[in-house]
Design a protein around this motif. Structure first.
Motif, PDB file in Angstrom:
ATOM      1  N   LEU A   1       0.820  -1.118  -0.116  1.00  0.00           N
ATOM      2  CA  LEU A   1       0.012  -0.018  -0.056  1.00  0.00           C
ATOM      3  C   LEU A   1       0.840   1.336  -0.019  1.00  0.00           C
ATOM      4  N   GLY A   2       2.067   1.237   0.011  1.00  0.00           N
ATOM      5  CA  GLY A   2       2.981   2.338  -0.175  1.00  0.00           C
ATOM      6  C   GLY A   2       3.358   2.830   1.255  1.00  0.00           C
ATOM      7  N   LEU A   3       3.134   1.972   2.507  1.00  0.00           N
ATOM      8  CA  LEU A   3       3.508   2.610   3.760  1.00  0.00           C
ATOM      9  C   LEU A   3       4.656   2.087   4.152  1.00  0.00           C
ATOM     10  N   GLY A   4       5.393   1.103   3.581  1.00  0.00           N
ATOM     11  CA  GLY A   4       6.901   0.438   3.958  1.00  0.00           C
ATOM     12  C   GLY A   4       7.988   1.635   3.795  1.00  0.00           C
ATOM     13  N   ASP A   5       8.876   1.046   4.332  1.00  0.00           N
ATOM     14  CA  ASP A   5      10.169   1.707   4.402  1.00  0.00           C
ATOM     15  C   ASP A   5      10.607   1.987   2.797  1.00  0.00           C
ATOM     16  N   PRO A   6      10.718   2.937   2.161  1.00  0.00           N
ATOM     17  CA  PRO A   6      10.892   3.098   0.829  1.00  0.00           C
ATOM     18  C   PRO A   6      12.293   2.738   0.583  1.00  0.00           C
ATOM     19  N   THR A   7      13.203   2.828   1.244  1.00  0.00           N
ATOM     20  CA  THR A   7      14.662   2.414   1.183  1.00  0.00           C
ATOM     21  C   THR A   7      15.055   0.776   1.639  1.00  0.00           C
ATOM     22  N   SER A   8      13.931   0.108   1.966  1.00  0.00           N
ATOM     23  CA  SER A   8      14.332  -1.347   2.671  1.00  0.00           C
ATOM     24  C   SER A   8      14.554  -2.324   1.350  1.00  0.00           C
ATOM     25  N   LYS A   9      13.659  -2.308   0.497  1.00  0.00           N
ATOM     26  CA  LYS A   9      13.612  -3.090  -0.911  1.00  0.00           C
ATOM     27  C   LYS A   9      12.949  -4.570  -0.470  1.00  0.00           C
ATOM     28  N   SER A  10      11.892  -4.499   0.643  1.00  0.00           N
ATOM     29  CA  SER A  10      11.243  -5.722   1.024  1.00  0.00           C
ATOM     30  C   SER A  10      10.676  -6.625  -0.130  1.00  0.00           C
ATOM     31  N   TRP A  11      10.259  -7.433  -0.016  1.00  0.00           N
ATOM     32  CA  TRP A  11       9.519  -8.378  -0.969  1.00  0.00           C
ATOM     33  C   TRP A  11       8.182  -7.594  -1.286  1.00  0.00           C
ATOM     34  N   GLY A  12       7.653  -7.056  -0.110  1.00  0.00           N
ATOM     35  CA  GLY A  12       6.204  -6.362  -0.483  1.00  0.00           C
ATOM     36  C   GLY A  12       6.447  -5.097  -1.071  1.00  0.00           C
ATOM     37  N   LEU A  13       7.648  -4.243  -0.909  1.00  0.00           N
ATOM     38  CA  LEU A  13       7.747  -3.214  -1.512  1.00  0.00           C
ATOM     39  C   LEU A  13       7.996  -3.575  -3.131  1.00  0.00           C
TER      40      LEU A  13
END
Length: 291
Positions: free
Chosen positions: A223-235
């Motif tokens: 939904l765009g609420l994660g850490d934009p620098t994390s590169k997680s699977w969800g991102l």
């Protein structure tokens, strides 16, 4: 601590009794852990800097292709496993620690503290957690620490209920009553009697919470609420689905599919391992106990 160490050793030996799906799931989790630990060595390209043409299909030096910026997708998945595991394990640890302590206090003290805590747990259970996670994550800001805190805030109730029910049963045992008669305090009872007995079930619950946290983090990142620098699977999935026309092209076959497969493999494997350990820890499920 020796009691807990003994339980861990018996749990490790009990892994031999896992069913075939359980063994495959355990192997999958170990492989993902190795993927996270060895990410700098097995990711040929950078996970943040463009290293090839944009939207390159798998092959040609990029085993899983590239995204719209030309960043290697294999490197993103390797480093993204670190983020997902950090969020999952961090959330599970905080929730189990906080919920375990609350459950022990409620079960041992009883009376009005128990009633207050149980009413709070009832309220937390009926609350729609994911919409509130979205609100809190948006309010606190996009960072991994904030996401872990938000997820732990909505996860402590499960280990708290399990711990409380176990303590209610344990405090009626003769050896606990004898210890109280000889002047044992609450801290001594918790450390020597309650914690070793509730640890197996809380540990199993931690594994389940890890999978739940990974999915929730992926949902928030989607939904765009994660850490934009994390590169997680969800991102990664968020960036793929935000690309205009992703479903009308073949880009989804690698850009969207591979991080989704990694996420599903991790969560499903955690669910199977949790089920196997629960069968072994709880005699009512017909399995072995860690005793």
């Amino acid at each position: 601590m020796s009691r807990i160490t003994e339980l861990l050793l018996k749990a490790a030996n009990g892994a031999r009794d896992f069913s075939l799906p359980g063994k495959i799931s355990l192997l999958t989790i170990l492989l993902i852990l190795l993927l996270a630990l060895l990410a700098p060595y097995i990711a040929i390209h950078s996970h943040q800097i463009s290293s090839g043409p944009p939207l390159l299909p798998p092959g040609g030096g990029h085993p899983l292709g590239t995204d719209e910026l030309g960043i290697d997708l294999w490197a993103q998945i390797c480093y993204g496993s670190r983020v997902s595991l950090l969020v999952g394990l961090g959330t599970a640890f905080l929730a189990a620690l906080g919920g375990g302590l609350v459950g022990i206090v409620a079960g041992y003290l009883g009376g009005w503290p128990d009633k207050v805590i149980m009413r709070l747990i009832d309220i937390m259970i009926v609350l729609p957690d994911f919409p509130l996670m979205i609100v809190l994550a948006a309010f606190l800001g996009p960072s991994l620490l904030n996401i872990i805190i938000v997820l732990a805030f909505f996860s402590w109730v499960f280990p708290a209920r399990i711990t409380r029910s176990q303590v209610l049963m344990l405090k009626q045992q003769s050896y606990v009553k004898s210890a109280e008669t000889y002047g044992a305090g609450a801290w001594y009872l918790m450390w020597k009697h309650f914690l070793p007995e509730v640890f197996p079930l809380v540990a199993v619950n931690m594994i389940r919470l890890t999978g739940r946290a990974i999915i929730s983090e992926a949902g928030l990142s989607f939904l765009g609420l994660g850490d934009p620098t994390s590169k997680s699977w969800g991102l990664i999935i968020h960036h793929a689905t935000s690309f205009r026309g992703i479903y009308f092209t073949g880009f989804w076959k690698w850009w969207l599919l591979y991080p989704w497969l990694a996420l599903m493999l991790m969560v499903i494997s955690l669910a199977f391992v949790s089920r196997e350990l629960e069968r072994m820890a709880d005699p009512r499920l017909g399995g072995r106990r860690f005793v």
